[in-house]
Design an enzyme around this catalytic site. Structure first.
Site, PDB file in Angstrom:
ATOM      1  N   GLN A  36      21.468  10.610  43.698  1.00 18.45           N
ATOM      2  CA  GLN A  36      19.819  10.148  42.777  1.00 18.45           C
ATOM      3  C   GLN A  36      19.472   9.575  43.783  1.00 18.45           C
ATOM      4  O   GLN A  36      18.053   9.774  44.053  1.00 18.45           O
ATOM      5  CB  GLN A  36      20.098  11.398  42.310  1.00 18.45           C
ATOM      6  CG  GLN A  36      18.696  10.964  41.331  1.00 18.45           C
ATOM      7  CD  GLN A  36      17.562  10.144  41.557  1.00 18.45           C
ATOM      8  OE1 GLN A  36      18.571   8.802  41.084  1.00 18.45           O
ATOM      9  NE2 GLN A  36      16.318  10.097  41.720  1.00 18.45           N
ATOM     10  N   PHE A  50      20.917  16.807  44.233  1.00 21.18           N
ATOM     11  CA  PHE A  50      21.531  15.119  44.741  1.00 21.18           C
ATOM     12  C   PHE A  50      21.987  14.412  42.936  1.00 21.18           C
ATOM     13  O   PHE A  50      21.945  15.356  41.646  1.00 21.18           O
ATOM     14  CB  PHE A  50      20.199  14.414  44.479  1.00 21.18           C
ATOM     15  CG  PHE A  50      19.467  14.548  45.574  1.00 21.18           C
ATOM     16  CD1 PHE A  50      19.474  13.843  46.417  1.00 21.18           C
ATOM     17  CD2 PHE A  50      18.199  15.207  45.951  1.00 21.18           C
ATOM     18  CE1 PHE A  50      19.042  13.126  47.139  1.00 21.18           C
ATOM     19  CE2 PHE A  50      17.780  16.167  47.668  1.00 21.18           C
ATOM     20  CZ  PHE A  50      18.225  14.238  48.304  1.00 21.18           C
ATOM     21  N   CYS A  51      22.845  14.192  42.880  1.00 18.95           N
ATOM     22  CA  CYS A  51      23.245  14.218  41.489  1.00 18.95           C
ATOM     23  C   CYS A  51      24.473  12.653  41.249  1.00 18.95           C
ATOM     24  O   CYS A  51      23.330  11.685  41.902  1.00 18.95           O
ATOM     25  CB  CYS A  51      24.824  14.983  41.752  1.00 18.95           C
ATOM     26  SG  CYS A  51      26.096  14.495  42.784  1.00 18.95           S
ATOM     27  N   ALA A  52      24.489  12.957  40.655  1.00 16.33           N
ATOM     28  CA  ALA A  52      25.116  10.991  40.496  1.00 16.33           C
ATOM     29  C   ALA A  52      26.460  10.986  41.696  1.00 16.33           C
ATOM     30  O   ALA A  52      27.592   9.802  40.783  1.00 16.33           O
ATOM     31  CB  ALA A  52      25.838  10.956  38.808  1.00 16.33           C
TER      32      ALA A  52
END
Length: 102
Positions: free
Chosen positions: A39, A7-9
């Site tokens: 995210q 999960f990231c931007a």
């Protein structure tokens, strides 16, 4: 089969890291399903995952993300900046597998 969610931007580099992790898993004959998500969608995807990893750029969401993961008994960690920056699929896969086995 281990199911890993990164999960990231919603950045491009996380997709490349996922590909490197898949290659590392294949090389080791490890059955793994690895996907990347933004995210903000953690709550929608955590169910069914075995491990959640946060990109370093969203580490500030760890407490909130950890609370969501705890509800589903899913271990969570932040990917180390150096491993993320180098797109080191081997090391990040090792991190995910260590969380899965603990």
């Amino acid at each position: 089969m281990v199911k890993i969610g990164l999960f990231c931007a919603a950045g491009f580099s996380t997709g490349m890291l996922v590909n490197n992790m898949k290659a590392a898993a294949e090389k080791r004959n490890i059955e793994a399903e690895i996907d990347a998500y933004g995210q903000v969608s953690l709550e929608n995807h955590v169910e069914g995952l075995d491990v959640v990893l946060l990109g370093p750029q969203v580490a500030y969401t760890f407490d909130k993300s950890e609370a969501i993961c705890k509800e589903h008994n899913v271990p969570i960690a932040v990917i180390p900046m150096a491993d993320y920056g180098m797109l080191d699929g081997e090391k990040v896969l090792d991190l995910a597998l260590s969380l899965h086995s603990s």
